[in-house]
Design a protein around this motif. Structure first.
Motif, PDB file in Angstrom:
ATOM      1  N   GLY A  19      45.269  44.715  26.563  1.00 21.72           N
ATOM      2  CA  GLY A  19      46.145  43.661  26.048  1.00 21.72           C
ATOM      3  C   GLY A  19      45.860  42.298  26.651  1.00 21.72           C
ATOM      4  N   THR A  20      44.716  42.149  27.265  1.00 20.14           N
ATOM      5  CA  THR A  20      44.277  40.873  27.818  1.00 20.14           C
ATOM      6  C   THR A  20      42.758  40.844  27.738  1.00 20.14           C
ATOM      7  N   THR A  21      42.188  39.682  27.946  1.00 22.74           N
ATOM      8  CA  THR A  21      40.735  39.582  27.876  1.00 22.74           C
ATOM      9  C   THR A  21      40.114  39.886  29.240  1.00 22.74           C
ATOM     10  N   ILE A  22      38.830  40.183  29.225  1.00 23.96           N
ATOM     11  CA  ILE A  22      38.096  40.385  30.478  1.00 23.96           C
ATOM     12  C   ILE A  22      38.167  39.106  31.303  1.00 23.96           C
ATOM     13  N   GLU A  23      38.005  37.979  30.657  1.00 25.74           N
ATOM     14  CA  GLU A  23      38.013  36.701  31.364  1.00 25.74           C
ATOM     15  C   GLU A  23      39.358  36.454  32.067  1.00 25.74           C
ATOM     16  N   LYS A  24      40.449  36.722  31.374  1.00 29.50           N
ATOM     17  CA  LYS A  24      41.772  36.531  31.996  1.00 29.50           C
ATOM     18  C   LYS A  24      41.981  37.501  33.156  1.00 29.50           C
ATOM     19  N   TYR A  25      41.500  38.727  33.006  1.00 24.41           N
ATOM     20  CA  TYR A  25      41.594  39.706  34.094  1.00 24.41           C
ATOM     21  C   TYR A  25      40.781  39.220  35.298  1.00 24.41           C
ATOM     22  N   TYR A  26      39.581  38.715  35.038  1.00 27.94           N
ATOM     23  CA  TYR A  26      38.709  38.192  36.080  1.00 27.94           C
ATOM     24  C   TYR A  26      39.376  37.018  36.798  1.00 27.94           C
ATOM     25  N   ILE A  27      39.949  36.104  36.033  1.00 27.31           N
ATOM     26  CA  ILE A  27      40.629  34.951  36.625  1.00 27.31           C
ATOM     27  C   ILE A  27      41.811  35.398  37.479  1.00 27.31           C
ATOM     28  N   SER A  28      42.612  36.341  36.985  1.00 24.86           N
ATOM     29  CA  SER A  28      43.771  36.796  37.767  1.00 24.86           C
ATOM     30  C   SER A  28      43.320  37.458  39.070  1.00 24.86           C
ATOM     31  N   GLN A  29      42.206  38.176  39.034  1.00 22.44           N
ATOM     32  CA  GLN A  29      41.678  38.770  40.266  1.00 22.44           C
ATOM     33  C   GLN A  29      41.213  37.683  41.232  1.00 22.44           C
ATOM     34  N   LYS A  30      40.521  36.670  40.703  1.00 22.62           N
ATOM     35  CA  LYS A  30      40.045  35.580  41.550  1.00 22.62           C
ATOM     36  C   LYS A  30      41.214  34.831  42.188  1.00 22.62           C
ATOM     37  N   ILE A  31      42.254  34.592  41.421  1.00 26.66           N
ATOM     38  CA  ILE A  31      43.411  33.863  41.964  1.00 26.66           C
ATOM     39  C   ILE A  31      44.093  34.695  43.055  1.00 26.66           C
ATOM     40  N   GLU A  32      44.173  35.999  42.883  1.00 26.41           N
ATOM     41  CA  GLU A  32      44.754  36.843  43.935  1.00 26.41           C
ATOM     42  C   GLU A  32      43.908  36.782  45.198  1.00 26.41           C
ATOM     43  N   LYS A  33      42.597  36.745  45.039  1.00 27.36           N
ATOM     44  CA  LYS A  33      41.706  36.619  46.201  1.00 27.36           C
ATOM     45  C   LYS A  33      41.881  35.255  46.849  1.00 27.36           C
ATOM     46  N   VAL A  34      42.023  34.200  46.050  1.00 28.32           N
ATOM     47  CA  VAL A  34      42.262  32.862  46.592  1.00 28.32           C
ATOM     48  C   VAL A  34      43.568  32.864  47.393  1.00 28.32           C
ATOM     49  N   LYS A  35      44.610  33.500  46.867  1.00 25.83           N
ATOM     50  CA  LYS A  35      45.879  33.590  47.606  1.00 25.83           C
ATOM     51  C   LYS A  35      45.658  34.250  48.961  1.00 25.83           C
ATOM     52  N   GLU A  36      44.911  35.336  48.948  1.00 25.92           N
ATOM     53  CA  GLU A  36      44.627  36.052  50.194  1.00 25.92           C
ATOM     54  C   GLU A  36      43.915  35.131  51.189  1.00 25.92           C
ATOM     55  N   LEU A  37      42.908  34.423  50.718  1.00 25.51           N
ATOM     56  CA  LEU A  37      42.161  33.531  51.597  1.00 25.51           C
ATOM     57  C   LEU A  37      43.023  32.375  52.095  1.00 25.51           C
ATOM     58  N   LEU A  38      43.914  31.881  51.256  1.00 29.17           N
ATOM     59  CA  LEU A  38      44.833  30.822  51.690  1.00 29.17           C
ATOM     60  C   LEU A  38      45.788  31.336  52.757  1.00 29.17           C
ATOM     61  N   ILE A  39      46.249  32.542  52.600  1.00 29.59           N
ATOM     62  CA  ILE A  39      47.174  33.131  53.567  1.00 29.59           C
ATOM     63  C   ILE A  39      46.478  33.346  54.909  1.00 29.59           C
ATOM     64  N   TYR A  40      45.223  33.812  54.883  1.00 36.49           N
ATOM     65  CA  TYR A  40      44.480  34.016  56.134  1.00 36.49           C
ATOM     66  C   TYR A  40      44.240  32.715  56.866  1.00 36.49           C
ATOM     67  N   ASP A  41      44.178  31.586  56.122  1.00 36.69           N
ATOM     68  CA  ASP A  41      44.067  30.252  56.703  1.00 36.69           C
ATOM     69  C   ASP A  41      42.830  30.084  57.587  1.00 36.69           C
ATOM     70  N   GLU A  42      41.713  30.736  57.215  1.00 37.11           N
ATOM     71  CA  GLU A  42      40.489  30.618  57.993  1.00 37.11           C
ATOM     72  C   GLU A  42      39.467  29.696  57.333  1.00 37.11           C
ATOM     73  N   LEU A  43      39.619  29.461  56.022  1.00 33.70           N
ATOM     74  CA  LEU A  43      38.672  28.638  55.281  1.00 33.70           C
ATOM     75  C   LEU A  43      39.381  27.432  54.682  1.00 33.70           C
ATOM     76  N   THR A  44      38.618  26.354  54.520  1.00 34.12           N
ATOM     77  CA  THR A  44      39.168  25.195  53.822  1.00 34.12           C
ATOM     78  C   THR A  44      39.195  25.504  52.326  1.00 34.12           C
ATOM     79  N   LEU A  45      39.914  24.711  51.580  1.00 28.90           N
ATOM     80  CA  LEU A  45      39.966  24.879  50.131  1.00 28.90           C
ATOM     81  C   LEU A  45      38.571  24.691  49.522  1.00 28.90           C
ATOM     82  N   SER A  46      37.802  23.814  50.097  1.00 32.75           N
ATOM     83  CA  SER A  46      36.436  23.585  49.636  1.00 32.75           C
ATOM     84  C   SER A  46      35.578  24.841  49.856  1.00 32.75           C
ATOM     85  N   GLU A  47      35.706  25.458  51.004  1.00 30.13           N
ATOM     86  CA  GLU A  47      34.961  26.696  51.304  1.00 30.13           C
ATOM     87  C   GLU A  47      35.413  27.838  50.399  1.00 30.13           C
TER      88      GLU A  47
END
Length: 186
Positions: free
Chosen positions: A116-144
Motif C-alpha cells: 500500500g505504499t511505494t518502494i521509494e516511500k518505504y526507502y525514505i521512511s527508513q532513511k528518516i528513521e536512521k537520520v532520527k537515530e543519528l540525531l539522537i546519538y549526537d555524534e555527527l553533524t547534520l552535514s555528515e
C-alpha cells in the motif's frame, strides 16, 4: 529446509527467531534477514505450529513467492539503510533489480500492491528513521549525516525530514525523546 519469515528486519529479530527455532528443537544451518535454513524438513503441521510460535513474537512464515519477494525488497532496504555505512552509488531501482534479478517495474508494482505504499516511500521512511537515530546519538553533524545517508545536500535532507516528520532536524534534535518508530512499524 529454507523458511521465509515476515517482519524479521533487524539483529534483535534474528536473535528472537534463532532462539525460537532452537527452543522448538530445530537445528539452524543459516540465518539472515527474512530467511532461515534448518536441517529438518517440516510437514504441514510442523510448519503451522512454527508459524503460531513465530506469530507470538511478531513474525510469520511466508509461503508464497510474491510475498517472499516483497520481504526481500524490504530486507534489502533495511540492510542498505541501517547496516551499511557507505551511501548507495547507484539508483535504488538499479540496486534492487540487480540484487533480486527482476525488472524494477515488476518489483515496484508488486511492492505497492502488497504494502500500500511505494518502494521509494518505504526507502525514505527508513532513511528518516536512521537520520532520527543519528540525531539522537549526537555524534555527527547534520552535514555528515546528510553525506552518510546519501543526500545531495543538508537542505534536501532537511526538506525530506520535515515532510516526513513535520519537524526540522534541528528541532527534532532538541526534543530527542521524540517518537522513533520500530523498523517493523514502517
Amino acid at each position: 529446509m529454507k523458511i521465509h519469515i515476515k517482519n524479521m528486519v533487524c539483529h534483535r529479530c534474528k536473535l528472537a527467531v534463532e532462539q525460537e527455532l532452537k527452543q522448538s528443537g530445530y537445528h539452524l544451518q543459516h540465518l539472515q534477514l527474512g530467511e532461515a535454513i534448518i536441517h529438518e524438513e517440516l510437514n504441514g503441521q510442523q510448519l503451522h505450529n512454527l508459524d503460531l510460535r513465530l506469530k507470538h513474537l511478531g513474525f510469520e512464515l511466508i509461503d508464497d513467492r510474491k510475498s517472499r519477494l516483497v520481504e526481500k525488497v524490504k530486507n534489502l532496504i533495511v540492510e542498505l539503510v541501517h547496516h551499511t555505512h557507505e551511501p548507495l552509488t547507484i539508483n535504488l531501482s538499479e540496486y534492487l533489480a540487480g540484487q533480486l534479478h527482476y525488472e524494477y517495474n515488476y518489483l515496484s508494482n508488486l511492492f505497492s500492491e502488497a504494502e500500500g505504499t511505494t518502494i521509494e516511500k518505504y526507502y525514505i521512511s527508513q532513511k528518516i528513521e536512521k537520520v532520527k537515530e543519528l540525531l539522537i546519538y549526537d555524534e555527527l553533524t547534520l552535514s555528515e549525516i546528510s553525506y552518510q545517508m546519501g543526500y545531495s545536500s543538508v537542505a534536501y535532507l532537511s526538506s525530506q525530514f520535515k515532510k516526513e516528520t513535520g519537524l526540522t532536524p534541528t528541532y527534532f534534535k532538541r526534543i530527542k525523546d521524540n517518537k522513533r518508530r520500530n523498523i517493523e512499524e514502517l
